[in-house]
Design an enzyme around this catalytic site. Sequence first.
Site, PDB file in Angstrom:
ATOM      1  NE  ARG A 239      -4.243  -1.309  -0.102  1.00  8.92           N
ATOM      2  CZ  ARG A 239      -4.352  -2.295  -1.009  1.00  8.92           C
ATOM      3  NH1 ARG A 239      -3.358  -2.522  -1.853  1.00  8.92           N
ATOM      4  NH2 ARG A 239      -5.455  -3.012  -1.081  1.00  8.92           N
ATOM      5  CD  GLU A 268      -3.226   3.351  -5.505  1.00  6.90           C
ATOM      6  OE1 GLU A 268      -2.270   3.048  -4.763  1.00  6.90           O
ATOM      7  OE2 GLU A 268      -4.009   2.524  -5.980  1.00  6.90           O
ATOM      8  CG  HIS A 286      -3.347  -0.686  -7.101  1.00  8.37           C
ATOM      9  ND1 HIS A 286      -3.631  -0.081  -5.896  1.00  8.37           N
ATOM     10  CD2 HIS A 286      -3.382  -2.017  -6.843  1.00  8.37           C
ATOM     11  CE1 HIS A 286      -3.841  -0.994  -4.969  1.00  8.37           C
ATOM     12  NE2 HIS A 286      -3.691  -2.185  -5.523  1.00  8.37           N
TER      13      HIS A 286
HETATM   14  C1  8YV Z   1      -6.771  -5.062  -5.879  1.00 10.78           C
HETATM   15  C2  8YV Z   1      -5.029  -5.159  -4.009  1.00 10.78           C
HETATM   16  O1  8YV Z   1      -6.707  -4.672  -7.195  1.00 10.78           O
HETATM   17  O2  8YV Z   1      -6.018  -7.175  -3.265  1.00 10.78           O
HETATM   18  C3  8YV Z   1      -5.571  -6.088  -2.975  1.00 10.78           C
HETATM   19  O3  8YV Z   1      -5.505  -5.686  -1.798  1.00 10.78           O
HETATM   20  O4  8YV Z   1      -4.281  -4.314  -3.713  1.00 10.78           O
HETATM   21  C4  8YV Z   1      -5.355  -5.235  -5.438  1.00 10.78           C
HETATM   22  O5  8YV Z   1      -4.813  -6.430  -5.909  1.00 10.78           O
HETATM   23  C5  8YV Z   1      -7.641  -4.097  -5.160  1.00 10.78           C
HETATM   24  O6  8YV Z   1      -7.440  -4.028  -3.801  1.00 10.78           O
HETATM   25  C6  8YV Z   1      -9.074  -4.457  -5.394  1.00 10.78           C
HETATM   26  O7  8YV Z   1      -9.942  -3.881  -4.467  1.00 10.78           O
END
Ligand code: 8YV
Length: 320
Positions: A239, A268, A286
């Site tokens: 993150r 972001e 992302h």
């Molecule tokens: C997703 C991600 O695209 O799974 C996660 O936490 O960071 C990503 O792979 C995103 O969060 C989908 O809500």
Amino acid sequence: MRRPRLLITRPLPEPVHARAAALFDLTIRKETGPTTAADLSAALRDHDAILPSLGDVFSPDVFAGAPAPRCRILANFGVGVSHIDLAAAAGAGVAVTNTPGAVTGPTADIAMLLLLMTARRAGEGERLVRSGTWQGWHPVQLLGQDVSGSTVGIVGMGRIGQEVARRAAAGFGMRVLFHNRSPKAVPGVETEQVPLDELLQRADFVVLTVPGGSETRHLIDARALTLMRPHTHLINVSRGEVVDEAALIRALEGRQIAGAALDVYEFEPAVPAALRERDDVVLLPHLGSATRAAREGMGMTALDNLEAFFLGRVPENKVA
Ligand code: 8YV
């Protein structure tokens, strides 16, 4: 029996919609961007379940906007749940689930892609060719750093960290150092668990695979960056808030580290011009879990969690 009302906050792969429609009284929000706080409060009031995703911020205020909500579960699409205030959810009697298994392999792949790109200056090379100004090969053009035989330091040895370790060791003969709060071993991979400061001092490539949220906010700050060496690269697939982005920019400007390869950003989708304008950074939007199979798997896992919940079972991926 009345079917529970489900809101999916953004369009998902069609097979997920089809299964959701068969199980629930379904509403799919058409927009691809995040849902506003007011709309999330309304969704908590009007639906039995919500399937949210990244950027749908369930703050304490959002829960306060829906006292005694009709909604009983947030089945998050994705493993990271730092956009959901888990204490506020628990206070409102709302369960939270996530989708860990489906994202693991593709996110580890993106970590390796970023590692290779920053080591071998692939973004710079691609921009050179696309610019039409490439004058041809020469012996000291765009020289990068060897990946094979180097040392990777993985911060956070959860599912994704373990898959990065496997790829780095088996695919590239890398030595694997890692930092994790609790003791861990990765079956079949030779690894060394070390304190974070030691990892930052010894690794050639530092890969961040910790969960986001308040506990890991600015784990990589100005001090941490000073421990890294001038040839070291920082890779972030976790993150954005795990890295103090302003401190990272200063470290790059001061050539304290060799480069950064980022899939996630502190604010972001805002990416500072100071990063966008630099050649020694690789920037992806992302893409961690962005494969067809993963996104379908994430949706199906979220529906598995919802189905179990409404059958009165504990969902496999309950996080709160
Ligand atoms: C997703 C991600 O695209 O799974 C996660 O936490 O960071 C990503 O792979 C995103 O969060 C989908 O809500």
